[in-house]
Scaffold this active site. Structure first.
Site, PDB file in Angstrom:
ATOM      1  N   THR A   1       0.810  -1.215   0.000  1.00 37.36           N
ATOM      2  CA  THR A   1       0.000   0.000   0.000  1.00 37.36           C
ATOM      3  C   THR A   1       0.843   1.265   0.000  1.00 37.36           C
ATOM      4  O   THR A   1       0.479   2.272  -0.622  1.00 37.36           O
ATOM      5  CB  THR A   1      -0.936   0.005   1.227  1.00 37.36           C
ATOM      6  OG1 THR A   1      -1.816  -1.120   1.159  1.00 37.36           O
ATOM      7  CG2 THR A   1      -1.771   1.276   1.283  1.00 37.36           C
TER       8      THR A   1
ATOM      9  N   THR B   1       1.571  -4.308   4.435  1.00 36.67           N
ATOM     10  CA  THR B   1       1.423  -4.601   5.863  1.00 36.67           C
ATOM     11  C   THR B   1       0.792  -5.960   6.149  1.00 36.67           C
ATOM     12  O   THR B   1       0.996  -6.510   7.234  1.00 36.67           O
ATOM     13  CB  THR B   1       0.575  -3.514   6.548  1.00 36.67           C
ATOM     14  OG1 THR B   1      -0.728  -3.460   5.948  1.00 36.67           O
ATOM     15  CG2 THR B   1       1.251  -2.156   6.439  1.00 36.67           C
TER      16      THR B   1
END
Length: 324
Positions: free
Chosen positions: A13, A85
């Site tokens: 991301t 993540t």
């Protein structure tokens, strides 16, 4: 003199931009994002092709990244790994356990929102990582939301908050004062870095106990699997239901050389020889995983399956990592 940092940009991301079907990785992100952090640090960026969402990470990715790091670490003062993540904690644990002789900082970070998004947490995470690299702690760490977490024992704990990671057993680290490595230290690192083997085909099933059918399902899996190692997520201090068929399946699996690592489902839990309720598992040959979380157990058993470890080696590795 600036410290020379190798950057392995894998995706995630942190570097994504809007696309026709949603957020997609942007190959140009890393150089632009790191430019403001170049006071005292210089960065060489290796952008993986393809960049991936970390939910797609594979053992082959891990093997490839280990090969790259084995070549690059001796030439640099530290490593920054940019990663999504979702599986960042799995990768962090794997690198921490597989890279032996590491005496330079290896810092992993990502973000909950893209770098270019309004209110992104990415700039702070990158600044935290840069501070860790400047400090020179010879350890694998996760940098997130102004904190440093030891790679072993860390987990993603939130998708909603900037405080996305935690390490319930080992807590956070403070950045030590910067230290200039001696020539002797650098030579020892270059000569001493070793990488444990990782087989991209290694199989490590995860069995989670819940009330009801799960013990029977776990028993069926252990009877049928050809995997050399498996994770068992049990209750509390490593307890399991009184189920003779399950205990027999564990005994048969470990008797044929399988490694069953028993860990607690509790985030701040420790599998230990405490309750009689867990004795049947211990007697059947399950290895007590102590403070192992799922991410660390996965990394450890992937290396165990790849390297052909026996029970004694697994227990020694657990002790060396201060997990038991």
């Amino acid at each position: 003199m600036k410290k020379h940092i190798f950057v392995l940009y894998t995706g995630g991301t942190i570097g994504m931009v809007p696309g026709a079907h949603g957020l997609r990785p942007d190959a140009a992100f890393a150089a632009d994002a790191l430019a403001p952090l170049s006071d005292g640090l210089s960065f060489d960026v290796h952008t993986c092709a393809p960049l991936i969402d970390s939910s797609a990470v594979s053992l082959q990715n891990w093997r490839d990244w280990l090969d790259i790091l084995a070549q690059k670490i001796p030439r640099y003062d530290g490593v920054l790994l940019l990663h999504g993540t979702d599986t960042l904690a799995y990768t962090a644990a794997l690198l921490a356990l597989a890279l032996r002789g590491l005496d330079k900082p290896l810092v992993l970070t990502g973000a909950q929102r893209p770098f270019a998004a309004a209110g992104s947490d990415a700039p702070r995470n990158l600044a935290t990582a840069a501070a860790a690299l400047a400090a020179g702690r010879p350890q694998a760490v996760i940098a997130f939301n102004g904190k440093l977490f030891p790679a072993v024992g860390s987990s993603k704990c939130s998708t909603e908050s900037d405080d996305g990671f935690a390490n319930p057993h080992f807590g956070t680290l403070d950045n030590p004062p910067p230290q200039r490595p001696s020539e002797k230290t650098q030579t020892r690192f270059s000569d001493g870095l070793t990488v444990l083997p990782l087989d991209p085909q290694a199989q490590v099933p995860c069995l989670t106990l819940i009330p009801g059918f799960a013990a029977q399902q776990a028993a069926d899996t252990l009877r049928q699997t050809s995997a050399r190692a498996a994770v068992l997520q049990s209750y509390g201090h490593g307890n399991a239901p009184d189920d003779a068929a399950f205990a027999d399946a564990v005994r048969a699996y470990t008797a044929r050389g399988g490694l069953l690592l028993n860990i607690s489902q509790v985030p701040h839990g420790r599998a230990a020889a405490l309750y009689a309720q867990g004795n049947a598992l211990r007697q059947a040959g399950a290895v007590c995983g102590g403070r192992c979380n799922l991410e660390t157990a996965t990394a450890l058993l992937t290396l165990a399956a790849s390297g052909g470890w026996d029970r004694r080696r697994l227990e020694a590795e657990l002790a060396a990592a201060k997990l038991v």
